[in-house]
Scaffold this motif. Structure first.
Motif, PDB file in Angstrom:
ATOM      1  N   ASN A  75      93.997 -71.322  29.623  1.00 17.72           N
ATOM      2  CA  ASN A  75      93.148 -70.285  29.029  1.00 17.72           C
ATOM      3  C   ASN A  75      92.537 -69.366  30.082  1.00 17.72           C
ATOM      4  N   VAL A  76      93.035 -69.448  31.294  1.00 19.07           N
ATOM      5  CA  VAL A  76      92.503 -68.609  32.361  1.00 19.07           C
ATOM      6  C   VAL A  76      92.990 -67.178  32.159  1.00 19.07           C
ATOM      7  N   VAL A  77      92.081 -66.227  32.246  1.00 22.60           N
ATOM      8  CA  VAL A  77      92.420 -64.819  32.088  1.00 22.60           C
ATOM      9  C   VAL A  77      92.403 -64.166  33.458  1.00 22.60           C
ATOM     10  N   LEU A  78      93.535 -63.584  33.823  1.00 21.95           N
ATOM     11  CA  LEU A  78      93.624 -62.916  35.104  1.00 21.95           C
ATOM     12  C   LEU A  78      92.855 -61.591  35.056  1.00 21.95           C
ATOM     13  N   PRO A  79      92.288 -61.185  36.175  1.00 20.60           N
ATOM     14  CA  PRO A  79      91.539 -59.927  36.169  1.00 20.60           C
ATOM     15  C   PRO A  79      92.409 -58.711  35.892  1.00 20.60           C
ATOM     16  N   THR A  80      93.661 -58.788  36.161  1.00 25.59           N
ATOM     17  CA  THR A  80      94.590 -57.686  35.871  1.00 25.59           C
ATOM     18  C   THR A  80      95.967 -58.265  35.675  1.00 25.59           C
ATOM     19  N   ASP A  81      96.847 -57.473  35.108  1.00 21.84           N
ATOM     20  CA  ASP A  81      98.200 -57.930  34.832  1.00 21.84           C
ATOM     21  C   ASP A  81      98.990 -57.992  36.130  1.00 21.84           C
ATOM     22  N   LEU A  82      99.274 -59.202  36.600  1.00 18.71           N
ATOM     23  CA  LEU A  82     100.015 -59.336  37.848  1.00 18.71           C
ATOM     24  C   LEU A  82     101.442 -58.847  37.659  1.00 18.71           C
ATOM     25  N   PRO A  83     101.924 -58.009  38.551  1.00 16.07           N
ATOM     26  CA  PRO A  83     103.289 -57.488  38.390  1.00 16.07           C
ATOM     27  C   PRO A  83     104.315 -58.517  38.844  1.00 16.07           C
ATOM     28  N   SER A  84     105.465 -58.462  38.228  1.00 16.14           N
ATOM     29  CA  SER A  84     106.590 -59.279  38.671  1.00 16.14           C
ATOM     30  C   SER A  84     107.814 -58.405  38.909  1.00 16.14           C
ATOM     31  N   GLU A  85     108.215 -57.647  37.885  1.00 12.07           N
ATOM     32  CA  GLU A  85     109.379 -56.776  38.043  1.00 12.07           C
ATOM     33  C   GLU A  85     109.069 -55.595  38.955  1.00 12.07           C
ATOM     34  N   THR A  86     107.928 -54.967  38.769  1.00 13.34           N
ATOM     35  CA  THR A  86     107.577 -53.835  39.632  1.00 13.34           C
ATOM     36  C   THR A  86     107.344 -54.283  41.073  1.00 13.34           C
ATOM     37  N   LEU A  87     106.874 -55.523  41.243  1.00 11.07           N
ATOM     38  CA  LEU A  87     106.683 -56.046  42.601  1.00 11.07           C
ATOM     39  C   LEU A  87     108.023 -56.211  43.307  1.00 11.07           C
ATOM     40  N   LYS A  88     109.041 -56.644  42.579  1.00 11.77           N
ATOM     41  CA  LYS A  88     110.377 -56.759  43.172  1.00 11.77           C
ATOM     42  C   LYS A  88     110.912 -55.394  43.594  1.00 11.77           C
ATOM     43  N   MET A  89     110.669 -54.393  42.757  1.00 12.97           N
ATOM     44  CA  MET A  89     111.136 -53.053  43.103  1.00 12.97           C
ATOM     45  C   MET A  89     110.389 -52.508  44.326  1.00 12.97           C
ATOM     46  N   ALA A  90     109.088 -52.773  44.410  1.00 13.53           N
ATOM     47  CA  ALA A  90     108.308 -52.303  45.555  1.00 13.53           C
ATOM     48  C   ALA A  90     108.757 -52.986  46.849  1.00 13.53           C
ATOM     49  N   THR A  91     109.064 -54.274  46.789  1.00 10.89           N
ATOM     50  CA  THR A  91     109.567 -54.957  47.987  1.00 10.89           C
ATOM     51  C   THR A  91     110.920 -54.403  48.408  1.00 10.89           C
ATOM     52  N   ALA A  92     111.757 -54.013  47.436  1.00  8.41           N
ATOM     53  CA  ALA A  92     113.050 -53.418  47.777  1.00  8.41           C
ATOM     54  C   ALA A  92     112.866 -52.086  48.493  1.00  8.41           C
ATOM     55  N   VAL A  93     111.895 -51.283  48.053  1.00  9.26           N
ATOM     56  CA  VAL A  93     111.635 -49.998  48.704  1.00  9.26           C
ATOM     57  C   VAL A  93     111.119 -50.209  50.123  1.00  9.26           C
ATOM     58  N   ILE A  94     110.194 -51.134  50.298  1.00  9.17           N
ATOM     59  CA  ILE A  94     109.620 -51.379  51.621  1.00  9.17           C
ATOM     60  C   ILE A  94     110.657 -51.948  52.574  1.00  9.17           C
ATOM     61  N   ALA A  95     111.556 -52.787  52.044  1.00  9.54           N
ATOM     62  CA  ALA A  95     112.533 -53.450  52.905  1.00  9.54           C
ATOM     63  C   ALA A  95     113.696 -52.545  53.282  1.00  9.54           C
ATOM     64  N   THR A  96     114.133 -51.676  52.365  1.00  6.73           N
ATOM     65  CA  THR A  96     115.334 -50.871  52.619  1.00  6.73           C
ATOM     66  C   THR A  96     115.025 -49.465  53.110  1.00  6.73           C
ATOM     67  N   GLY A  97     113.793 -49.002  52.969  1.00  9.33           N
ATOM     68  CA  GLY A  97     113.475 -47.634  53.362  1.00  9.33           C
ATOM     69  C   GLY A  97     113.766 -47.327  54.814  1.00  9.33           C
ATOM     70  N   PRO A  98     113.247 -48.097  55.783  1.00  9.14           N
ATOM     71  CA  PRO A  98     113.491 -47.754  57.196  1.00  9.14           C
ATOM     72  C   PRO A  98     114.961 -47.819  57.592  1.00  9.14           C
ATOM     73  N   ILE A  99     115.699 -48.787  57.076  1.00 12.80           N
ATOM     74  CA  ILE A  99     117.095 -48.920  57.480  1.00 12.80           C
ATOM     75  C   ILE A  99     117.940 -47.796  56.886  1.00 12.80           C
ATOM     76  N   ILE A 100     117.542 -47.260  55.732  1.00 11.99           N
ATOM     77  CA  ILE A 100     118.249 -46.106  55.166  1.00 11.99           C
ATOM     78  C   ILE A 100     118.002 -44.867  56.013  1.00 11.99           C
ATOM     79  N   LEU A 101     116.789 -44.716  56.527  1.00 12.98           N
ATOM     80  CA  LEU A 101     116.492 -43.578  57.400  1.00 12.98           C
ATOM     81  C   LEU A 101     117.242 -43.667  58.721  1.00 12.98           C
ATOM     82  N   LEU A 102     117.632 -44.880  59.133  1.00 10.94           N
ATOM     83  CA  LEU A 102     118.366 -45.046  60.384  1.00 10.94           C
ATOM     84  C   LEU A 102     119.833 -44.672  60.242  1.00 10.94           C
ATOM     85  N   TYR A 103     120.393 -44.836  59.056  1.00 11.17           N
ATOM     86  CA  TYR A 103     121.830 -44.669  58.878  1.00 11.17           C
ATOM     87  C   TYR A 103     122.333 -43.263  59.225  1.00 11.17           C
ATOM     88  N   PRO A 104     121.637 -42.161  58.863  1.00 15.72           N
ATOM     89  CA  PRO A 104     122.197 -40.835  59.199  1.00 15.72           C
ATOM     90  C   PRO A 104     122.419 -40.610  60.688  1.00 15.72           C
TER      91      PRO A 104
END
Length: 312
Positions: A266-295
């Motif tokens: 019955n514990v109520v979290l202070p906000t809706d913890l993300p799961s799917e959006t968190l995965k997308m954000a980690t993908a952006v943080i992880a792949t962004g620098p290496i994509i900028l290196l490729y050109p």
């Protein structure tokens, strides 16, 4: 007056000024459309990842993944950057491993490929068989784990991540094929001038391997950048900063375990913890620098793929 000098030069038109017939225009237009569609197919998935990372978790549950967020939210990034020192430390560790591992790996792999291609090297066939054999058969995870942890005592150190990815049998074979395209007469000319083997390699062979070094270096850098498995095996909680991928993996697991622990209570979290959006954000943080290196290495990468395709 010289007759040859008075002869007018032939009128060579630039390819852009050549008039095309109808069939050539149709083929060129179809090619442009096909390339544009293919480019969009490559860009749209990554754009969907970026858009989903800035969407709220409730919008993802209601509408799914869309090309534009219906409800903009940066909570996933705020959650990932809640400990900025850990994120910066993870980036520093990953960049350090990628730079050092790629530089040392390129040096060793290029020397190995050059030595195995030398016809006057007596043990090249036996060593090449050993490399092929280890690429097909391996001892397995348990002996490798015991070697790193109990024999070499490299657990809880970055050496346990740096050394296993330093050389790869497939990359050695690839470098050997690159060196094969260099004429053997270059090595012989260096010997005639009195240069030693290392001097020949450093001054004559290595400058001709720029496409190969860029191609194999990109593979090595991607391997170090995406590494998380060896970190999970050999790095414990005693290590303050862990590689980026493993750090993001731990954040996702902590959020998932927290949501599962309160799902049946019955514990109520202070906000809706993300799961799917968190995965997308980690993908952006992880792949962004290496994509900028490729050109910056693209021209060498494309040239490396075509080495040996044309014989002259």
């Amino acid at each position: 007056m010289n007759k040859a000098a008075s002869t007018p030069a032939p009128d060579f038109k630039h390819p852009s000024h050549v008039r095309l017939d109808t069939s050539d225009k149709i083929i060129r237009g179809f090619t442009y459309v096909l390339v544009t569609l293919f480019s969009l197919m490559c860009v749209l998935p990554f754009w969907m990842i970026v858009a989903s990372s800035f969407s709220s978790e409730s919008a993802i549950r209601l509408s799914g993944f869309t090309l534009w967020p219906s409800e903009v939210s940066t909570y996933s990034y705020e959650l990932l950057l809640r400990s900025p020192d850990q994120m910066i430390g993870a980036y520093v560790v990953t960049i350090g491993l990628a730079v050092v591992g790629t530089a040392v790996g390129l040096f060793i792999i290029s020397m190995t490929g050059y030595a195995l291609q030398r016809k006057d090297f007596p043990f090249r066939n036996g060593i090449m068989f050993y490399i092929y054999f280890t690429s097909l058969f391996s001892a397995g995870l348990v002996p490798f784990y015991l070697l790193i942890k109990q024999t070499l005592h490299l657990d809880d150190t970055y050496w346990a991540i740096l050394l296993p990815l330093l050389m790869n049998p497939w990359l050695i074979v690839l470098m050997k094929n690159f060196v094969k395209a260099i004429p053997h007469e270059i090595t012989e000319s260096g010997k005639i001038d009195g240069a030693g083997d290392f001097r020949i390699f450093y001054a004559l062979i290595l400058p001709s391997l720029k496409p190969a070094l860029a191609t194999i270096g990109l593979f090595l850098a991607l391997g170090y950048w995406n590494e998380w498995y060896y970190s999970s095996l050999f790095l414990s909680s005693q290590v303050e900063y862990r590689p980026l991928q493993f750090h993001l993996y731990n954040v996702i697991n902590k959020v998932a375990s927290l949501k599962n622990s309160v799902a049946g209570s019955n514990v109520v979290l202070p906000t809706d913890l993300p799961s799917e959006t968190l995965k997308m954000a980690t993908a952006v943080i992880a792949t962004g620098p290496i994509i900028l290196l490729y050109p910056f290495v693209q021209k060498y990468f494309v040239a490396g793929l075509t080495v040996g395709a044309v014989k002259g």
